[in-house]
Design an enzyme around this catalytic site. Structure first.
Site, PDB file in Angstrom:
ATOM      1  N   HIS A 201       0.621  -4.886   2.449  1.00  9.39           N
ATOM      2  CA  HIS A 201      -0.613  -4.580   2.651  1.00  9.39           C
ATOM      3  C   HIS A 201      -1.582  -5.722   2.222  1.00  9.39           C
ATOM      4  O   HIS A 201      -2.479  -6.236   3.054  1.00  9.39           O
ATOM      5  CB  HIS A 201      -1.236  -3.347   1.809  1.00  9.39           C
ATOM      6  CG  HIS A 201      -2.716  -3.102   2.249  1.00  9.39           C
ATOM      7  ND1 HIS A 201      -3.112  -2.560   3.262  1.00  9.39           N
ATOM      8  CD2 HIS A 201      -3.886  -2.932   1.407  1.00  9.39           C
ATOM      9  CE1 HIS A 201      -4.558  -2.420   3.252  1.00  9.39           C
ATOM     10  NE2 HIS A 201      -4.996  -2.540   2.163  1.00  9.39           N
TER      11      HIS A 201
ATOM     12  N   ARG B 152      -3.983  -6.530  -7.201  1.00  7.93           N
ATOM     13  CA  ARG B 152      -5.322  -6.305  -6.820  1.00  7.93           C
ATOM     14  C   ARG B 152      -5.901  -4.950  -6.934  1.00  7.93           C
ATOM     15  O   ARG B 152      -5.482  -4.055  -6.793  1.00  7.93           O
ATOM     16  CB  ARG B 152      -5.620  -6.534  -5.261  1.00  7.93           C
ATOM     17  CG  ARG B 152      -6.937  -6.676  -4.498  1.00  7.93           C
ATOM     18  CD  ARG B 152      -6.926  -6.666  -3.114  1.00  7.93           C
ATOM     19  NE  ARG B 152      -6.361  -5.766  -2.361  1.00  7.93           N
ATOM     20  CZ  ARG B 152      -6.976  -5.018  -1.585  1.00  7.93           C
ATOM     21  NH1 ARG B 152      -7.984  -4.863  -1.515  1.00  7.93           N
ATOM     22  NH2 ARG B 152      -6.112  -4.121  -0.684  1.00  7.93           N
TER      23      ARG B 152
ATOM     24  N   HIS C 150       0.816  -1.130  -0.078  1.00 11.38           N
ATOM     25  CA  HIS C 150       0.035  -0.057  -0.039  1.00 11.38           C
ATOM     26  C   HIS C 150       0.898   1.093  -0.019  1.00 11.38           C
ATOM     27  O   HIS C 150       1.836   1.262   0.831  1.00 11.38           O
ATOM     28  CB  HIS C 150      -1.118   0.141   1.127  1.00 11.38           C
ATOM     29  CG  HIS C 150      -2.293   0.749   1.042  1.00 11.38           C
ATOM     30  ND1 HIS C 150      -2.040   2.363   1.065  1.00 11.38           N
ATOM     31  CD2 HIS C 150      -3.372   0.573   0.730  1.00 11.38           C
ATOM     32  CE1 HIS C 150      -3.130   2.863   0.797  1.00 11.38           C
ATOM     33  NE2 HIS C 150      -4.222   1.791   0.602  1.00 11.38           N
TER      34      HIS C 150
END
Length: 515
Positions: free
Chosen positions: A333, A368, A229
């Site tokens: 993350h 993702r 992240h």
């Protein structure tokens, strides 16, 4: 049957299995009073849950964005199935008591996050979405007679029967060993972020489910794809608080310590895919520059109301995000890889299912798409429950638990804690945002040294095993794809696993949008 893990995936599985009896094990307290605490990573999730519910949106567009973000490695059929199931999933969450941030009519109001072509991210309590969803699931689960929940229960081993299928599992409950007989086990143990020194994940997210499955020889896939992240709040806390991507969706921008826009000139800007933004942040940090997320103009006085958790984390260290930019860094993350499963959650071991972050469904590919993880956990938990219910008799007992009379297990020693810290630092340095062969080899050697030391506890061996599996997968993919970035990348190397370059977004949308 037994579900190991009590986050969104585990509780959704248990609820969808009712009235079949289910024993749910949680390694620690499931949910704390405040977001960003408790053992289940769901309670830490801030960004939201993605679903195409607006009139100008469609699951086909959601699938197209998912495929575009995944760098050519997304399973299109899985993306289509999960995104199509999203609106009904939101209806179910609302029916069990989840209160999404809504307009005056009571309809949830979608927001925008990186790489989404439409606003489709639903939030609850601003940046407390995961906490709100988990609270609703937990209330419903505790009110369901067929569900028994045991906290402070950690799975330590999976056992097979004579035919090779699952027979049960070994656990520790309040540090005492136990054996549970079960014809079906669902692993919903979460991710691996706790293996890294810089992480937004709970400390217990160390890949325990991967270690259990690997011990049985279950098929694993895509372990090298670890999403960093880009905007973990860099204020010296471990784990690092999260500045949700929704802040950038609301107009916050990344700047360096000279005030220059970090993402200027990059396609997508501050809302570029996470791997792109994370590498930009990591590269600036490596050059000695500090990076900040500036929401003073776009969010300003509305900060505490819209993003209460990020606001509270900043204020706790004397930082006022209404007037000051927030220092950020890239941190581990989410894990796109995991235990390979089919569309029903089945692993390669008969009687073993996996759902949530520990599973690799093919939805995320190499990167993702923001806010797809809660959706995947809930939808796939339901599918696994349907599959299990079709295989077990309605009167199937949940398993007889036999607690041994042996003493409590020894607490971790100072040496074990020191070794765990060393592994975490090395994972961030060698298997983080930017990788190369030499660093990955060092990580593998360090993990092997831990695994080969018989004086160390099994939990540390498991931690080192998962570190090794991730580093080895990263070493074995010499080209850079999505979240897996090799500074020594051999693009086009014939030894690299085959993959397809992503189509341009316009082409993907035309293929997946409704006529």
């Amino acid at each position: 049957m037994v579900v190991v893990g009590a986050g969104a995936a585990g509780l959704a599985t248990a609820l969808k299995l009712a009235p079949l009896p289910v024993l749910v094990l949680s390694a620690g307290p499931i949910l704390a009073d405040q977001p960003g605490a408790g053992s289940a990573a769901t309670g830490w999730a801030q960004g939201g849950i993605a679903a195409a519910i607006d009139a100008d949106d469609h699951p086909g567009l959601h699938a197209a964005d998912t495929i575009a973000a995944g760098a050519g490695l997304v399973d299109p059929a899985m993306a289509a199935r999960i995104t199509a199931a999203a609106p009904a999933c939101i209806d179910w969450l609302m029916a069990i008591g989840t209160r999404f941030d809504s307009d005056a009519s009571g309809r949830p109001t979608p927001g925008l996050e990186a790489a989404h072509s439409r606003p489709r991210i639903l939030h609850a309590g601003g940046d407390a979405t995961g906490h709100a969803i988990l609270a609703a699931l937990l209330v419903r689960a505790r009110a369901t007679p067929s569900i028994q929940i045991i906290e402070h229960a950690r799975a330590t081993a999976l056992y097979r029967d004579a035919a090779g299928g699952i027979a049960g599992l070994g656990v520790t409950i309040a540090d005492r060993p136990a054996t549970i007989a079960a014809p079906a086990v669902v692993l919903a143990t979460g991710g691996i972020g706790g293996l890294y020194a810089a992480t937004t994940n709970p400390p217990g997210a160390t890949g325990s489910g991967l270690a259990l499955a690997a011990g049985l020889g279950a098929r694993l896939r895509d372990l090298e794809f670890v999403q960093m992240h880009p905007t973990a709040i860099d204020i010296g806390r471990d784990p690092m608080p999260l500045a949700s991507e929704a802040l950038r969706g609301a107009g916050a921008v990344l700047i360096d310590d000279r005030g220059h826009r970090l993402m200027a000139g990059v396609d997508g800007g501050d809302l570029a895919p996470r791997d792109v933004v994370a590498r930009a942040v990591a590269a600036a940090t490596a050059q000695g520059r500090r990076v900040f997320l500036d929401g003073t103009k776009a969010i300003g006085r509305d900060f505490a109301r819209r993003f209460p958790n990020a606001h509270a984390a900043c204020v706790a260290v004397g930082l006022d995000p209404v007037r000051q930019a927030i220092p950020v860094a890239a941190a581990a993350h989410y894990h796109m890889g995991g235990i390979a499963v089919d569309g029903r959650g089945r692993t390669s071991i008969d009687g073993l299912w996996a759902v949530g972050e520990v599973a690799a469904t093919g939805l995320h590919g190499a990167n993702r798409l923001a806010s797809n993880s809660l959706l995947e956990a809930l939808v796939c938990g339901g599918w696994a429950a349907e599959d299990i219910a079709g295989r077990l008799p309605a009167d199937q007992p949940s398993g007889a638990m036999e607690v041994s009379a042996s003493a409590s297990m020894a607490a971790p020693t100072s040496r074990s804690r020191m070794i765990a810290r060393t592994l975490r630092r090395m994972m961030t340095a060698t298997t983080g945002t930017i990788r190369d062969r030499d660093g990955l080899d060092r990580m593998i050697a360090q993990a092997d040294a831990v695994i080969d030391d018989p004086t160390l506890p099994g939990t540390l061996h498991d931690r080192a095993l998962v570190c090794r599996l991730i580093a080895e997968a990263a070493r074995n993919r010499p080209i850079s794809i999505g979240a897996h970035y090799r500074r020594d990348s051999g693009a086009g190397d014939d030894s690299a696993p085959a993959w397809q370059p992503p189509l341009k977004r316009s082409a993907i949308i035309s293929q997946h949008a409704h006529p």
